[in-house]
Design a protein around this motif. Structure first.
Motif, mmCIF file in Angstrom:
data_model
loop_
_atom_site.group_PDB
_atom_site.id
_atom_site.type_symbol
_atom_site.label_atom_id
_atom_site.label_comp_id
_atom_site.label_asym_id
_atom_site.label_seq_id
_atom_site.Cartn_x
_atom_site.Cartn_y
_atom_site.Cartn_z
ATOM 1 N N THR A 131 0.813 -1.221 0.000
ATOM 2 C CA THR A 131 0.000 0.000 0.000
ATOM 3 C C THR A 131 0.844 1.267 0.000
ATOM 4 O OG1 THR A 131 -0.075 0.103 2.433
ATOM 5 C CG2 THR A 131 -1.805 -1.173 1.325
ATOM 6 N N HIS A 185 1.342 2.924 2.454
ATOM 7 C CA HIS A 185 0.581 3.833 3.313
ATOM 8 C C HIS A 185 0.314 3.108 4.623
ATOM 9 C CE1 HIS A 185 -2.438 6.616 4.787
ATOM 10 N NE2 HIS A 185 -2.191 7.423 3.747
ATOM 11 N N LYS A 239 -3.462 3.080 5.946
ATOM 12 C CA LYS A 239 -4.299 2.222 5.101
ATOM 13 C C LYS A 239 -4.041 0.752 5.405
ATOM 14 C CE LYS A 239 -7.530 2.384 1.992
ATOM 15 N NZ LYS A 239 -8.809 3.085 2.295
ATOM 16 N N GLU A 244 -6.078 -0.123 8.356
ATOM 17 C CA GLU A 244 -7.489 -0.304 7.974
ATOM 18 C C GLU A 244 -7.702 -1.694 7.375
ATOM 19 O OE1 GLU A 244 -10.726 1.259 4.654
ATOM 20 O OE2 GLU A 244 -8.955 2.505 5.083
ATOM 21 N N HIS A 250 -12.813 2.771 9.424
ATOM 22 C CA HIS A 250 -12.216 4.025 8.937
ATOM 23 C C HIS A 250 -13.286 4.955 8.353
ATOM 24 C CE1 HIS A 250 -8.371 6.047 8.187
ATOM 25 N NE2 HIS A 250 -8.795 6.412 6.986
ATOM 26 N N SER A 258 -6.470 9.973 7.481
ATOM 27 C CA SER A 258 -5.415 9.322 8.260
ATOM 28 C C SER A 258 -5.107 10.081 9.538
ATOM 29 C CB SER A 258 -4.142 9.201 7.414
ATOM 30 O OG SER A 258 -4.346 8.354 6.317
#
Length: 490
Positions: free
Chosen positions: A121, A123, A126, A129, A149, A154
C-alpha cells in the motif's frame, strides 16, 4: 633527491574522488571487504541502553503506534454501531470483546502482517485499515466492514493514536522516572538539611547554606515543572479530510457529528480539538515538549552541580564491587552517572526543541513534515528517560563528606563579612553606632585575602556597636551562618 621532492610538491592535485580502500599494512583485508555484522541496532537506545528505556517501546515504537491505530479504528467501529448508524445494531458484549482483542492481543503476527501490507500500500494507516477489515472477516463481522475508517482521514487516526501513546508514555513511564529522582532529592534534602556548607556564587566562597537546602531547591523546581507536565492536554481531532465533517454530513446530515466525535475522543481518555485543518495542530505537543525540555534543563543543572560537589570532595562516591573507574588509574571512581545524564539531557533537549519547532507549523491544510518528526518522539523521550535513570542511580551512589564541608567552612571565615557589615548598618540606624560606610570597612578587611577567626574576633571587639550585637557576632561561625536553610530544606 631534492629535485624529485620539489617536483612532487609542484605537481597539480587531482580533483577530489572517493578514496579507494586502503590495503592493510600487514595481514587482514580492506575495510570494504569486511563481512557484515549480524543484525544490530543502530541507536544505542535499542542496543546498549535498551534495559533502561525499553518501557517506552510499548507506546512510542512503530509497533506501539500501530497498536494504538488499531485501537482507534476498533473503538470507532464500536462507537458507530452503538449509535446504530445506517441501520446497524449495537454489537454484543462478546463481539466487542473479540474486536478489542485485536489491539489488546496485538503482537508479532500483526506486526508482520502490517509490514507486508504496507510494502504494497505504501501507506501505513491504510495498512491498519486493511488489517481491521481482514480480522472482521475472520470474526464473521463482514456486515460492518464498511464502517472501518468511516469518514476518517489518516490524521484522525494518527492524532488520536499519538495522543494515546504519548499520554501513556508520559504518565506510565516518564513521570514515574522523574518522580523517583524527585523523591530521592527530597530524601537527601531531609537527610542533609543541617549539613552546613560553603556556598560558591560565581565559583567563589559565599554565604554558607546547607547541602539539604541546595538539593531541596532542585526538588522544588522539578515539582513545579512536573505539575505542568502532569496537567498536559493530549488533543486529537476527528473531523475528516479538512476538519469540516463534510463526508460525515454527506452520509447523514441529521447526525450531530461534532458531538459524536467529541464523545468518542473523550471516551478514549484524551482531549478533543474541534477546530483544525486536516491535522490536529500539535500545539499540545509543543507545550508538552517545551515543559519536558525545561525539566531537562533543571536536571542538567542538577547533574553539573552534583558533579562539581564530587570534584570538591563534598560528596564521596560509593565504590561498586568489580567496577572500574579508569582503564589505567586504579584509584579512580568517575562520576559517570552524572556525565551520562548530562549528555543524554543535551541530546534529548535538542530533539525536543526540534519537535517543537517543526510541529508548530504545517503548510496550508496539511504537509507531511510532522510524520517523520513524530516518529522521533520516542528517541527524544528515550534519551530523557536514560538521563533520569542515570541520575537516580548516581544519587543512590554518593555519600556526603561532612568533614570536608566543615573544613571548607573553617578555612573561609571571611564569608562572615556580610553578616558584620549588615549588623553595623542596623546599629547605625538604631543610633548605637556612628560608623560610616560599613560595606567599605569590611571590604578593606576581607577582599582578596583570607581572614581567620582570630582576626575577625579582634576586628569585632573594636567595633563601635551595641554589646548585644557585638556578642552575637563574636558567637557567629561560618557553620552557624546558615539563616533558615535547615528549615527550608525540611
Amino acid at each position: 633527491m631534492r629535485p624529485l621532492l620539489a617536483a612532487r610538491t609542484r605537481r597539480a592535485r587531482p580533483p577530489y574522488s572517493a578514496p579507494r580502500s586502503a590495503a592493510p599494512r600487514s595481514g587482514g583485508s580492506p575495510l570494504t571487504s569486511l563481512p557484515p555484522l549480524p543484525d544490530q541496532p543502530l541507536s544505542p537506545l535499542d542496543g546498549r541502553y535498551r534495559a533502561a528505556v525499553g518501557g517506552l517501546a510499548d507506546f512510542l515504537s512503530e509497533a506501539g503506534l500501530n497498536r494504538a491505530r488499531v485501537e482507534v479504528e476498533v473503538e470507532w467501529l464500536i462507537a458507530l454501531t452503538d449509535r446504530a448508524v445506517f441501520g446497524t445494531s449495537p454489537l454484543s458484549d462478546a463481539d466487542k470483546e473479540r474486536l478489542r482483542a485485536l489491539y489488546r492481543d496485538f503482537g508479532q503476527a500483526e506486526i508482520d502482517w502490517l509490514a507486508a501490507k504496507e510494502a504494497v500500500t505504501r501507506h501505513d494507516v491504510k495498512a491498519v485499515e486493511y488489517l481491521v477489515r481482514d480480522r472482521l472477516a475472520a470474526l464473521g463481522l463482514d456486515a460492518i466492514a464498511e464502517l472501518t475508517h468511516f469518514a476518517c482521514t489518516s490524521e484522525d487516526i494518527n492524532s488520536a493514536s499519538y495522543a494515546l501513546t504519548v499520554k501513556r508514555a508520559v504518565e506510565g513511564v516518564w513521570l514515574p522516572a522523574l518522580d523517583s529522582v524527585i523523591t530521592k532529592l527530597r530524601e537527601l534534602a531531609e537527610e542533609h538539611a543541617d549539613a552546613a556548607m560553603l556556598s560558591r556564587t560565581h565559583g567563589q566562597p559565599a554565604t554558607p547554606s546547607t547541602m539539604g537546602k541546595e538539593l531541596a531547591v532542585f526538588a522544588w523546581r522539578l515539582e513545579r515543572v512536573r505539575g505542568r507536565i502532569a496537567a498536559s492536554e493530549y488533543l486529537a481531532k476527528f473531523s475528516g479530510a479538512t476538519g469540516t465533517w463534510s463526508a460525515h454530513l454527506a452520509a447523514d446530515p441529521d447526525v450531530d457529528w461534532q458531538a459524536v466525535s467529541r464523545e468518542y475522543i473523550e471516551g478514549l481518555g484524551i482531549d478533543f480539538n474541534p477546530l483544525t485543518t486536516q491535522i490536529e495542530s500539535h500545539d499540545w505537543q509543543v507545550e508538552l515538549y517545551d515543559h519536558m525540555r525545561h525539566a531537562g534543563g533543571i536536571l542538567h543543572n542538577l547533574a553539573t552541580d552534583i558533579w562539581t560537589y564530587i570534584s570538591l570532595g563534598y560528596f564521596a562516591q560509593i565504590p561498586v564491587a568489580g567496577a572500574t573507574g579508569s582503564s589505567t588509574m586504579p584509584h579512580k571512581i568517575n562520576p559517570i552517572r552524572f556525565e551520562n545524564a548530562e549528555a543524554n539531557l543535551e541530546i534529548s533537549g535538542s530533539l525536543l526543541h526540534s519537535l517543537s519547532q517543526t510541529l508548530v507549523t504545517s503548510r496550508m491544510q496539511r504537509d507531511l513534515t510532522d510524520s517523520t518528526t513524530q516518529r522521533n518522539i520516542g528517541v527524544a523521550f528515550g534519551h530523557s528517560l536514560l538521563a533520569l535513570d542515570n541520575l537516580r542511580r548516581g544519587l543512590d551512589a554518593i555519600s556526603l563528606s561532612r568533614d570536608v564541608l566543615a573544613d571548607d567552612l573553617d578555612h573561609n571565615w571571611e564569608v562572615l563579612a556580610e553578616a558584620i557589615q549588615t549588623v553595623i548598618r542596623a546599629e547605625v540606624v538604631a543610633g548605637r553606632s556612628t560608623i560610616t560606610d560599613p560595606y567599605a570597612l569590611l571590604k578593606d578587611l576581607t577582599r582578596g585575602h583570607r581572614v581567620g577567626a582570630a582576626e575577625l574576633a579582634e576586628f569585632v571587639e573594636k567595633l563601635e556597636i551595641g554589646d548585644a550585637a557585638k556578642q552575637r557576632l563574636l558567637a557567629l561561625t561560618p557553620a552557624a551562618y546558615i539563616g533558615v536553610a535547615e528549615q527550608l530544606a525540611r
